[in-house]
Design a protein around this motif. Sequence first.
Motif, PDB file in Angstrom:
ATOM      1  N   GLY A  31      -5.377   5.798  -8.118  1.00 57.83           N
ATOM      2  CA  GLY A  31      -3.960   5.358  -7.951  1.00 57.83           C
ATOM      3  C   GLY A  31      -3.215   5.870  -6.636  1.00 57.83           C
ATOM      4  O   GLY A  31      -2.694   5.069  -5.991  1.00 57.83           O
ATOM      5  N   THR A  32      -3.207   7.238  -6.806  1.00 59.77           N
ATOM      6  CA  THR A  32      -2.350   7.765  -5.543  1.00 59.77           C
ATOM      7  C   THR A  32      -3.114   7.678  -4.110  1.00 59.77           C
ATOM      8  O   THR A  32      -2.312   7.388  -3.189  1.00 59.77           O
ATOM      9  N   VAL A  33      -4.276   7.779  -4.047  1.00 51.95           N
ATOM     10  CA  VAL A  33      -5.088   7.449  -3.130  1.00 51.95           C
ATOM     11  C   VAL A  33      -4.636   6.063  -2.503  1.00 51.95           C
ATOM     12  O   VAL A  33      -4.326   5.890  -1.252  1.00 51.95           O
ATOM     13  N   ILE A  34      -4.864   4.920  -3.221  1.00 53.81           N
ATOM     14  CA  ILE A  34      -4.509   3.522  -2.879  1.00 53.81           C
ATOM     15  C   ILE A  34      -3.105   3.560  -2.499  1.00 53.81           C
ATOM     16  O   ILE A  34      -2.772   2.998  -1.507  1.00 53.81           O
ATOM     17  N   ASP A  35      -2.206   4.086  -3.248  1.00 49.06           N
ATOM     18  CA  ASP A  35      -0.607   3.777  -3.011  1.00 49.06           C
ATOM     19  C   ASP A  35      -0.358   4.563  -1.686  1.00 49.06           C
ATOM     20  O   ASP A  35       0.149   4.094  -0.629  1.00 49.06           O
ATOM     21  N   THR A  36      -1.036   5.664  -1.199  1.00 52.55           N
ATOM     22  CA  THR A  36      -0.605   6.596  -0.106  1.00 52.55           C
ATOM     23  C   THR A  36      -1.210   5.684   1.487  1.00 52.55           C
ATOM     24  O   THR A  36      -0.561   5.666   2.171  1.00 52.55           O
ATOM     25  N   ALA A  37      -2.506   5.133   1.035  1.00 51.08           N
ATOM     26  CA  ALA A  37      -3.075   4.333   2.056  1.00 51.08           C
ATOM     27  C   ALA A  37      -2.279   3.254   2.367  1.00 51.08           C
ATOM     28  O   ALA A  37      -2.058   2.973   3.487  1.00 51.08           O
ATOM     29  N   ILE A  38      -1.626   2.410   1.450  1.00 50.34           N
ATOM     30  CA  ILE A  38      -0.985   1.181   1.709  1.00 50.34           C
ATOM     31  C   ILE A  38       0.358   1.675   2.394  1.00 50.34           C
ATOM     32  O   ILE A  38       0.886   0.931   3.276  1.00 50.34           O
ATOM     33  N   GLN A  39       1.031   2.791   1.842  1.00 49.58           N
ATOM     34  CA  GLN A  39       2.261   3.239   2.425  1.00 49.58           C
ATOM     35  C   GLN A  39       2.340   3.424   3.637  1.00 49.58           C
ATOM     36  O   GLN A  39       3.186   3.718   4.605  1.00 49.58           O
ATOM     37  N   ASN A  40       1.050   4.144   4.135  1.00 48.21           N
ATOM     38  CA  ASN A  40       0.844   4.265   5.550  1.00 48.21           C
ATOM     39  C   ASN A  40       0.028   3.347   6.498  1.00 48.21           C
ATOM     40  O   ASN A  40      -0.354   3.669   7.882  1.00 48.21           O
ATOM     41  N   GLY A  41      -0.070   2.161   5.955  1.00 51.90           N
ATOM     42  CA  GLY A  41      -0.372   0.914   6.887  1.00 51.90           C
ATOM     43  C   GLY A  41      -1.697   0.308   6.321  1.00 51.90           C
ATOM     44  O   GLY A  41      -1.804  -1.005   6.823  1.00 51.90           O
ATOM     45  N   ALA A  42      -2.410   0.790   5.470  1.00 49.56           N
ATOM     46  CA  ALA A  42      -3.634  -0.097   4.910  1.00 49.56           C
ATOM     47  C   ALA A  42      -3.149  -1.438   4.490  1.00 49.56           C
ATOM     48  O   ALA A  42      -2.135  -1.311   3.640  1.00 49.56           O
ATOM     49  N   ASN A  43      -3.777  -2.513   4.453  1.00 52.42           N
ATOM     50  CA  ASN A  43      -3.528  -3.518   3.707  1.00 52.42           C
ATOM     51  C   ASN A  43      -4.604  -4.374   3.026  1.00 52.42           C
ATOM     52  O   ASN A  43      -4.391  -5.521   2.521  1.00 52.42           O
TER      53      ASN A  43
END
Length: 216
Positions: free
Chosen positions: A113-125
């Motif tokens: 969950g943290t990996v997904i959250d972090t990726a989204i916060q940095n621009g992954a969509n």
Amino acid sequence: MHHPQMMFQPVPITREMTVTGNGEIVAQPDYAQVQIEVRTQGENVSTIQRENAVIMNRVLDSLMALKIPKESIQTAAYNIFPTYDFIDGKQVLRGYEVQNAIAVKIADIGQVGTVIDTAIQNGANHVSAIEFKIADTDVYYRQALQFALIDAVGKATAMAKTMRVTLHTVPVEIIEEQTIAPIPYKAMQLSSRQVVTPIEPGTMTVSASVRVKFSY
């Protein structure tokens, strides 16, 4: 002239039965693999390629800051597609879309969950795949295989007892089939403003199936 009498022994009739045995072991997955994408759109391919690269580099840096080893991150796909609008029944080129996908292996399942959250916060969509897996399936598969063979012997014994025949418990033939399926999750369209639901890995079933031929 005396001819010795020939004695013929009756040839025993060999009959066979084939049964299927199944065995299962329920196990906890010990790592996850997530496919994370950056998708950018625009009229100029070079511009959106550069934009995509900047965002993906930011995503990669953020994941490595979470102590995800570099060797656990691989490019899964890189595609450029034309995009179209339909105006008055005609297909009109609107621009292009660049899709850059990485596959991330996460050794600590609690970190998914943290990996997904972090990726989204940095621009992954886009998260197109999440799979939970077992690193060493052989140990579990061998246990399931034992249960499958025991199941087959039990079935053959029950049928022989019903038919009132003597079963030869040493099999004539054993054919094994293996089934180990990862736990898939559906693709998710995400945004930086979205709260990601915690990911629960659940359990995995390691199955073995054998087809066993017995004589009686």
